[in-house]
Design an enzyme around this catalytic site. Structure first.
Site, PDB file in Angstrom:
ATOM      1  N   HIS A 144      49.750  -4.646   2.817  1.00  0.00           N
ATOM      2  CA  HIS A 144      50.132  -3.478   2.024  1.00  0.00           C
ATOM      3  C   HIS A 144      49.549  -2.240   2.712  1.00  0.00           C
ATOM      4  O   HIS A 144      48.477  -1.761   2.376  1.00  0.00           O
ATOM      5  CB  HIS A 144      49.610  -3.578   0.593  1.00  0.00           C
ATOM      6  CG  HIS A 144      49.758  -2.287  -0.156  1.00  0.00           C
ATOM      7  ND1 HIS A 144      50.983  -1.778  -0.525  1.00  0.00           N
ATOM      8  CD2 HIS A 144      48.852  -1.375  -0.555  1.00  0.00           C
ATOM      9  CE1 HIS A 144      50.808  -0.617  -1.124  1.00  0.00           C
ATOM     10  NE2 HIS A 144      49.526  -0.340  -1.147  1.00  0.00           N
ATOM     11  N   ASP A 167      55.843  -2.199  -3.054  1.00  0.00           N
ATOM     12  CA  ASP A 167      56.638  -2.054  -1.827  1.00  0.00           C
ATOM     13  C   ASP A 167      57.993  -2.756  -1.988  1.00  0.00           C
ATOM     14  O   ASP A 167      59.037  -2.243  -1.582  1.00  0.00           O
ATOM     15  CB  ASP A 167      55.864  -2.651  -0.644  1.00  0.00           C
ATOM     16  CG  ASP A 167      54.443  -2.125  -0.603  1.00  0.00           C
ATOM     17  OD1 ASP A 167      54.280  -0.903  -0.514  1.00  0.00           O
ATOM     18  OD2 ASP A 167      53.494  -2.932  -0.701  1.00  0.00           O
TER      19      ASP A 167
HETATM   20  P1  NAI Z   1      41.606   6.238  -9.715  1.00  0.00           P
HETATM   21  O1  NAI Z   1      40.604   6.830  -8.788  1.00  0.00           O
HETATM   22  O2  NAI Z   1      42.344   7.096 -10.678  1.00  0.00           O
HETATM   23  O3  NAI Z   1      40.869   5.121 -10.589  1.00  0.00           O
HETATM   24  C1  NAI Z   1      40.007   4.177 -10.047  1.00  0.00           C
HETATM   25  C2  NAI Z   1      39.018   3.806 -11.131  1.00  0.00           C
HETATM   26  O4  NAI Z   1      38.233   2.706 -10.658  1.00  0.00           O
HETATM   27  C3  NAI Z   1      38.042   4.913 -11.502  1.00  0.00           C
HETATM   28  O5  NAI Z   1      38.052   5.113 -12.908  1.00  0.00           O
HETATM   29  C4  NAI Z   1      36.691   4.370 -11.030  1.00  0.00           C
HETATM   30  O6  NAI Z   1      35.614   4.794 -11.865  1.00  0.00           O
HETATM   31  C5  NAI Z   1      36.915   2.865 -11.120  1.00  0.00           C
HETATM   32  N1  NAI Z   1      36.010   2.068 -10.300  1.00  0.00           N
HETATM   33  C6  NAI Z   1      35.493   2.343  -9.084  1.00  0.00           C
HETATM   34  N2  NAI Z   1      34.666   1.362  -8.692  1.00  0.00           N
HETATM   35  C7  NAI Z   1      34.659   0.442  -9.672  1.00  0.00           C
HETATM   36  C8  NAI Z   1      33.987  -0.800  -9.856  1.00  0.00           C
HETATM   37  N3  NAI Z   1      33.136  -1.244  -8.942  1.00  0.00           N
HETATM   38  N4  NAI Z   1      34.221  -1.487 -10.984  1.00  0.00           N
HETATM   39  C9  NAI Z   1      35.059  -1.014 -11.915  1.00  0.00           C
HETATM   40  N5  NAI Z   1      35.717   0.151 -11.813  1.00  0.00           N
HETATM   41  C10 NAI Z   1      35.526   0.856 -10.704  1.00  0.00           C
HETATM   42  O7  NAI Z   1      42.601   5.400  -8.798  1.00  0.00           O
HETATM   43  P2  NAI Z   1      44.051   4.808  -9.157  1.00  0.00           P
HETATM   44  O8  NAI Z   1      45.084   5.830  -8.869  1.00  0.00           O
HETATM   45  O9  NAI Z   1      44.009   4.206 -10.502  1.00  0.00           O
HETATM   46  O10 NAI Z   1      44.190   3.700  -8.016  1.00  0.00           O
HETATM   47  C11 NAI Z   1      43.360   2.568  -8.002  1.00  0.00           C
HETATM   48  C12 NAI Z   1      43.518   1.798  -6.690  1.00  0.00           C
HETATM   49  O11 NAI Z   1      44.821   1.275  -6.561  1.00  0.00           O
HETATM   50  C13 NAI Z   1      43.280   2.642  -5.432  1.00  0.00           C
HETATM   51  O12 NAI Z   1      42.501   1.864  -4.536  1.00  0.00           O
HETATM   52  C14 NAI Z   1      44.663   2.831  -4.866  1.00  0.00           C
HETATM   53  O13 NAI Z   1      44.650   3.008  -3.478  1.00  0.00           O
HETATM   54  C15 NAI Z   1      45.291   1.498  -5.237  1.00  0.00           C
HETATM   55  N6  NAI Z   1      46.751   1.450  -5.219  1.00  0.00           N
HETATM   56  C16 NAI Z   1      47.341   0.302  -4.736  1.00  0.00           C
HETATM   57  C17 NAI Z   1      48.702   0.151  -4.701  1.00  0.00           C
HETATM   58  C18 NAI Z   1      49.342  -1.109  -4.169  1.00  0.00           C
HETATM   59  O14 NAI Z   1      50.572  -1.107  -4.043  1.00  0.00           O
HETATM   60  N7  NAI Z   1      48.627  -2.187  -3.835  1.00  0.00           N
HETATM   61  C19 NAI Z   1      49.579   1.247  -5.170  1.00  0.00           C
HETATM   62  C20 NAI Z   1      48.884   2.400  -5.682  1.00  0.00           C
HETATM   63  C21 NAI Z   1      47.511   2.476  -5.697  1.00  0.00           C
END
Ligand code: NAI
Length: 328
Positions: free
Chosen positions: A187, A159
């Site tokens: 966030h 952000d």
């Molecule tokens: P994604 O769905 O591509 O990857 C998430 C991965 O986490 C998957 O491979 C899944 O198998 C794994 N996972 C789920 N539960 C798990 C656990 N208990 N232990 C280990 N691995 C686990 O999602 P992406 O795009 O990589 O985003 C990840 C997170 O980041 C989402 O929650 C998204 O909302 C968040 N995010 C936060 C931002 C911020 O500014 N704080 C910005 C963009 C995304």
């Protein structure tokens, strides 16, 4: 040679993981002279894809990468961890209520917090990226009573970077000329990007812009809704910029803010600026020698006060909800 720093990444097989791991391994997280050992935590269904990513990491022959371990056991993943990037989370799916979302994420972040408590290195630093990031960080922190609370942080750096970019475009200035911008609060869509203390090439940003309508109706919503705009345009959520922000967050935490500047981090409140103690809320912070401090003494005008309060109220509601669910 230096002993490698253990960096644990959860959700390693996901989108952000794919954009993040190569930059950690090439020295962008901690520094170009710091060797790293990676621990990748995934759920069982993600292990195979994580192994594929590890093959590619091997194929880069990164001089600083001194090992990769892949596991679905948090107790193994966080053993001796110096830096933990908690990226994997349960996304909100259609028809899911907020309570369901918080409960599902509690099932992830509570055991991970406990594993960090029991197994991580004494100097552990935790960044929560997975959403709802602030409240997930609160859950993890609560499960780790033996770790100093301030080691648990949530990411608002994306952000922060988005706000700098928007402000630079509006004023025709270079991003490197913009200093002292602040993201306050959660966030989420209620976050408040504050330019009243920001500077553009040494001049006050709000005075330079001199357009409160743009601030209220364009700047703030553009920054807050940027994630949705990326999904709309790209057909997938922001992953490279999120990974970049995670790198920035940890790099700044470890290596310090520049003189005269600060950054934004979601951190446990000490009560500063009227944010209830213990809430993990975004503040302006300076960092030095691996520690951070909230920038004190900023004057908060009515425009800012109302927006900070609204975002903090949302954080308090999320805290109350996870408390009721027995997650903290
Ligand atoms: P994604 O769905 O591509 O990857 C998430 C991965 O986490 C998957 O491979 C899944 O198998 C794994 N996972 C789920 N539960 C798990 C656990 N208990 N232990 C280990 N691995 C686990 O999602 P992406 O795009 O990589 O985003 C990840 C997170 O980041 C989402 O929650 C998204 O909302 C968040 N995010 C936060 C931002 C911020 O500014 N704080 C910005 C963009 C995304």
């Amino acid at each position: 040679t230096r002993t490698p720093v253990n960096v644990t990444v959860t959700g390693a097989a996901g989108q952000i993981g794919y954009a993040l791991l190569f930059r950690i391994a090439s020295g962008h997280l901690l520094g170009a002279d710091v060797p790293v050992k990676l621990r990748l935590l995934e759920i069982p269904q993600g292990l195979k894809a994580a192994a594929g990513t590890a093959m590619e990491l091997d194929d880069c022959a990164f001089p600083l990468l001194s090992g990769i371990e892949i596991t679905d056991d948090p107790n193994v993943a966080f053993d001796g961890a110096n830096v933990a990037l908690l990226v994997g989370a349960r996304p909100r799916t259609k028809g899911m209520e907020r309570g369901d979302l918080l409960a599902a994420n509690g099932g992830i972040f509570k055991p991970q917090g406990k594993a960090i408590n029991d197994h991580a290195a004494d100097d552990i630093k935790v960044l929560v990226v997975g959403n709802p990031a602030n409240t997930n960080a609160l859950i993890a922190r609560s499960a780790a009573p033996d770790v100093p609370a301030e080691r648990f942080t949530a990411m608002t750096r994306l952000d922060h970077n988005r706000a700098i970019s928007q402000l630079a475009a509006k004023t025709g200035s270079a991003v490197s000329d913009i200093k002292r911008l602040t993201i306050w609060g959660n966030h989420s869509a209620t976050q408040y990007p504050d330019i009243f203390h920001a500077e553009i090439a040494g001049k006050n940003a709000a005075e330079t812009v001199n357009d409160e309508v743009w601030l209220a109706d364009t700047f703030i919503p553009t920054v807050a809704k940027r994630g949705a705009a990326i999904i709309e345009a790209r057909g997938a959520s922001s992953a490279a910029s999120a990974a970049n922000a995670a790198i920035d967050h940890v790099h700044t935490w470890v290596n310090g803010t520049a003189a005269g500047d600060w950054t934004s981090m979601g951190i446990p409140s000490d009560g500063s600026y009227g944010v209830p103690e213990g809430l993990i809320s975004s503040f302006p912070v300076t960092t030095k020698d691996g520690a951070y401090e909230i920038v004190q003494g900023l004057e908060i005008n009515d425009f800012s006060r109302a927006r900070i309060d609204a975002s903090v109220k949302e954080l308090a509601e999320e805290r109350d909800a996870v408390r009721e669910l027995g997650l903290i």
